[in-house]
Design a protein around this motif. Structure first.
Motif, PDB file in Angstrom:
ATOM      1  N   GLY A   1       0.116   3.238  -0.100  1.00 17.31           N
ATOM      2  CA  GLY A   1       1.358   2.792  -0.712  1.00 17.31           C
ATOM      3  C   GLY A   1       1.291   1.383  -1.244  1.00 17.31           C
ATOM      4  N   TRP A   2       2.293   1.057  -2.041  1.00 19.46           N
ATOM      5  CA  TRP A   2       2.486  -0.293  -2.563  1.00 19.46           C
ATOM      6  C   TRP A   2       3.881  -0.759  -2.145  1.00 19.46           C
ATOM      7  CZ3 TRP A   2      -1.171  -3.205  -4.946  1.00 19.46           C
ATOM      8  CH2 TRP A   2      -2.311  -2.548  -5.416  1.00 19.46           C
ATOM      9  N   TYR A   3       3.953  -1.991  -1.709  1.00 20.26           N
ATOM     10  CA  TYR A   3       5.202  -2.629  -1.328  1.00 20.26           C
ATOM     11  C   TYR A   3       5.307  -3.953  -2.056  1.00 20.26           C
ATOM     12  CZ  TYR A   3       5.593   0.672   2.575  1.00 20.26           C
ATOM     13  OH  TYR A   3       5.702   1.810   3.326  1.00 20.26           O
TER      14      TYR A   3
ATOM     15  N   SER B   1      14.665   2.230  -8.231  1.00 22.63           N
ATOM     16  CA  SER B   1      14.504   0.996  -8.995  1.00 22.63           C
ATOM     17  C   SER B   1      13.236   0.982  -9.846  1.00 22.63           C
ATOM     18  CB  SER B   1      14.498  -0.210  -8.049  1.00 22.63           C
ATOM     19  OG  SER B   1      13.458  -0.088  -7.091  1.00 22.63           O
ATOM     20  N   VAL B   2      12.235   1.781  -9.485  1.00 24.95           N
ATOM     21  CA  VAL B   2      10.984   1.774 -10.242  1.00 24.95           C
ATOM     22  C   VAL B   2      10.614   3.147 -10.777  1.00 24.95           C
ATOM     23  CG1 VAL B   2      10.144  -0.136  -8.794  1.00 24.95           C
ATOM     24  CG2 VAL B   2       9.406   2.207  -8.304  1.00 24.95           C
ATOM     25  N   LYS B   3      11.384   4.161 -10.428  1.00 25.13           N
ATOM     26  CA  LYS B   3      11.066   5.526 -10.853  1.00 25.13           C
ATOM     27  C   LYS B   3      10.984   5.591 -12.370  1.00 25.13           C
ATOM     28  CE  LYS B   3      12.727   8.500  -8.104  1.00 25.13           C
ATOM     29  NZ  LYS B   3      13.654   9.375  -7.338  1.00 25.13           N
ATOM     30  N   ASP B   4      10.017   6.317 -12.868  1.00 26.02           N
ATOM     31  CA  ASP B   4       9.745   6.491 -14.303  1.00 26.02           C
ATOM     32  C   ASP B   4       9.145   5.264 -14.965  1.00 26.02           C
ATOM     33  OD1 ASP B   4      12.829   8.346 -14.558  1.00 26.02           O
ATOM     34  OD2 ASP B   4      10.800   9.100 -14.199  1.00 26.02           O
ATOM     35  N   ARG B   5       8.952   4.184 -14.200  1.00 33.10           N
ATOM     36  CA  ARG B   5       8.304   2.985 -14.745  1.00 33.10           C
ATOM     37  C   ARG B   5       6.971   2.709 -14.035  1.00 33.10           C
ATOM     38  NH1 ARG B   5      10.408  -1.963 -14.236  1.00 33.10           N
ATOM     39  NH2 ARG B   5      11.553  -1.507 -12.304  1.00 33.10           N
ATOM     40  N   PHE B   6       6.900   2.990 -12.744  1.00 31.11           N
ATOM     41  CA  PHE B   6       5.703   2.718 -11.952  1.00 31.11           C
ATOM     42  C   PHE B   6       5.026   4.039 -11.587  1.00 31.11           C
ATOM     43  CE2 PHE B   6       7.004  -1.573  -9.814  1.00 31.11           C
ATOM     44  CZ  PHE B   6       7.323  -2.084 -11.065  1.00 31.11           C
ATOM     45  N   THR B   7       3.695   4.022 -11.545  1.00 30.09           N
ATOM     46  CA  THR B   7       2.931   5.211 -11.160  1.00 30.09           C
ATOM     47  C   THR B   7       1.821   4.821 -10.199  1.00 30.09           C
ATOM     48  OG1 THR B   7       3.355   6.241 -13.324  1.00 30.09           O
ATOM     49  CG2 THR B   7       1.591   7.174 -11.973  1.00 30.09           C
TER      50      THR B   7
ATOM     51  N   THR C   1     -12.241   9.389  -3.985  1.00 26.41           N
ATOM     52  CA  THR C   1     -12.710   9.144  -2.626  1.00 26.41           C
ATOM     53  C   THR C   1     -11.578   8.772  -1.679  1.00 26.41           C
ATOM     54  OG1 THR C   1     -13.066   6.773  -2.942  1.00 26.41           O
ATOM     55  CG2 THR C   1     -14.865   8.258  -3.592  1.00 26.41           C
ATOM     56  N   TRP C   2     -10.393   8.539  -2.225  1.00 26.80           N
ATOM     57  CA  TRP C   2      -9.248   8.037  -1.449  1.00 26.80           C
ATOM     58  C   TRP C   2      -9.544   6.648  -0.865  1.00 26.80           C
ATOM     59  CZ3 TRP C   2      -4.324   9.922  -1.021  1.00 26.80           C
ATOM     60  CH2 TRP C   2      -4.111  11.236  -1.478  1.00 26.80           C
ATOM     61  N   ASN C   3     -10.504   5.939  -1.451  1.00 25.97           N
ATOM     62  CA  ASN C   3     -10.782   4.594  -0.979  1.00 25.97           C
ATOM     63  C   ASN C   3      -9.977   3.541  -1.737  1.00 25.97           C
ATOM     64  OD1 ASN C   3     -12.573   5.645   0.833  1.00 25.97           O
ATOM     65  ND2 ASN C   3     -14.407   5.056  -0.299  1.00 25.97           N
ATOM     66  N   ASN C   4      -9.679   3.818  -2.972  1.00 25.55           N
ATOM     67  CA  ASN C   4      -9.023   2.834  -3.821  1.00 25.55           C
ATOM     68  C   ASN C   4      -7.720   3.400  -4.385  1.00 25.55           C
ATOM     69  OD1 ASN C   4     -11.360   1.230  -3.472  1.00 25.55           O
ATOM     70  ND2 ASN C   4     -12.356   2.372  -5.125  1.00 25.55           N
ATOM     71  N   GLN C   5      -6.767   2.531  -4.546  1.00 27.19           N
ATOM     72  CA  GLN C   5      -5.479   2.945  -5.091  1.00 27.19           C
ATOM     73  C   GLN C   5      -5.040   1.985  -6.186  1.00 27.19           C
ATOM     74  OE1 GLN C   5      -2.039   2.413  -2.475  1.00 27.19           O
ATOM     75  NE2 GLN C   5      -3.309   1.273  -1.059  1.00 27.19           N
ATOM     76  N   TYR C   6      -4.140   2.470  -7.032  1.00 25.64           N
ATOM     77  CA  TYR C   6      -3.719   1.710  -8.199  1.00 25.64           C
ATOM     78  C   TYR C   6      -2.207   1.842  -8.380  1.00 25.64           C
ATOM     79  CZ  TYR C   6      -8.658   2.574  -8.851  1.00 25.64           C
ATOM     80  OH  TYR C   6     -10.008   2.680  -8.638  1.00 25.64           O
ATOM     81  N   LEU C   7      -1.642   0.855  -9.054  1.00 26.52           N
ATOM     82  CA  LEU C   7      -0.226   0.906  -9.391  1.00 26.52           C
ATOM     83  C   LEU C   7      -0.076   0.488 -10.845  1.00 26.52           C
ATOM     84  CD1 LEU C   7       2.658   1.402  -8.296  1.00 26.52           C
ATOM     85  CD2 LEU C   7       2.828  -1.075  -7.963  1.00 26.52           C
ATOM     86  N   GLN C   8       0.257   1.447 -11.696  1.00 24.82           N
ATOM     87  CA  GLN C   8       0.533   1.158 -13.095  1.00 24.82           C
ATOM     88  C   GLN C   8       2.009   0.836 -13.220  1.00 24.82           C
ATOM     89  OE1 GLN C   8      -1.583   1.098 -15.890  1.00 24.82           O
ATOM     90  NE2 GLN C   8       0.240   0.227 -16.857  1.00 24.82           N
ATOM     91  N   MET C   9       2.295  -0.355 -13.737  1.00 26.56           N
ATOM     92  CA  MET C   9       3.680  -0.810 -13.866  1.00 26.56           C
ATOM     93  C   MET C   9       3.989  -1.023 -15.338  1.00 26.56           C
ATOM     94  SD  MET C   9       3.853  -3.508 -10.679  1.00 26.56           S
ATOM     95  CE  MET C   9       2.699  -4.659 -11.424  1.00 26.56           C
ATOM     96  N   ASN C  10       4.941  -0.257 -15.845  1.00 26.21           N
ATOM     97  CA  ASN C  10       5.358  -0.355 -17.241  1.00 26.21           C
ATOM     98  C   ASN C  10       6.810  -0.827 -17.326  1.00 26.21           C
ATOM     99  OD1 ASN C  10       2.829   0.732 -18.013  1.00 26.21           O
ATOM    100  ND2 ASN C  10       3.627   2.818 -17.872  1.00 26.21           N
ATOM    101  N   SER C  11       7.183  -1.260 -18.505  1.00 28.90           N
ATOM    102  CA  SER C  11       8.566  -1.699 -18.761  1.00 28.90           C
ATOM    103  C   SER C  11       9.035  -2.667 -17.672  1.00 28.90           C
ATOM    104  CB  SER C  11       9.502  -0.484 -18.829  1.00 28.90           C
ATOM    105  OG  SER C  11       9.083   0.418 -19.822  1.00 28.90           O
TER     106      SER C  11
ATOM    107  N   GLU D   1      13.374  -8.707 -12.448  1.00 25.26           N
ATOM    108  CA  GLU D   1      13.640  -8.372 -11.042  1.00 25.26           C
ATOM    109  C   GLU D   1      12.457  -7.701 -10.349  1.00 25.26           C
ATOM    110  OE1 GLU D   1      15.525  -7.577 -13.703  1.00 25.26           O
ATOM    111  OE2 GLU D   1      16.457  -5.583 -13.452  1.00 25.26           O
ATOM    112  N   ASP D   2      11.406  -7.388 -11.088  1.00 29.12           N
ATOM    113  CA  ASP D   2      10.180  -6.865 -10.477  1.00 29.12           C
ATOM    114  C   ASP D   2       9.296  -7.998  -9.945  1.00 29.12           C
ATOM    115  OD1 ASP D   2      10.033  -4.461 -13.127  1.00 29.12           O
ATOM    116  OD2 ASP D   2      10.700  -4.112 -11.055  1.00 29.12           O
TER     117      ASP D   2
END
Length: 119
Positions: free
Chosen positions: A35-37, A62-68, A74-84, A88-89
């Motif tokens: 997860g991302w916090y 608050s982030v639905k449809d903007r963040f993915t 490998t489930w070793n690395n994770q990413y967070l794509q943040m658009n728009s 307040e982000d």
């Protein structure tokens, strides 16, 4: 022990995009969730994205449809794509890795990466 290192934060104008990465190393075990916090000054840390071991994702409104959130094979690395992105982000963003441990689970946290969105 597990180490998580985030990268990809920075300064961006409102409406722009950023992609955060979190690389895990050490004693990597079976994943329960990733997860991302984020935590803004004077506020509590809040969830912004989560993916479970069966592939389900969860986002607050608050982030639905903007963040993915995504992860590698490998489930070793994770990413967070943040658009728009919006001002307040702005916050420090942390990745979290929850692994099965005995009959329960254990959370590991990264050190955080600053995201600043200018208006």
């Amino acid at each position: 022990q597990v180490q998580l290192v985030e990268s990809g934060g920075g300064l961006v104008q409102a409406g722009g995009s950023l992609k955060l990465s979190c690389v895990a190393s050490g004693s990597l075990g079976s994943i329960y969730s990733m997860g991302w916090y984020r935590q803004a000054p004077g506020k509590q840390r809040e969830l912004v994205a989560e993916i479970t071991s069966d592939g389900r994702t969860n986002y607050p409104d608050s982030v639905k449809d903007r963040f993915t959130i995504s992860r590698d094979g490998t489930w070793n690395n994770q990413y967070l794509q943040m658009n728009s992105l919006k001002p307040e982000d702005t916050a420090v963003y942390y990745c979290k890795r929850t692994q099965f441990w005995g009959l329960g689970s254990y959370d590991y946290w990264g050190q955080g990466t600053q995201v600043t969105v200018s208006s």
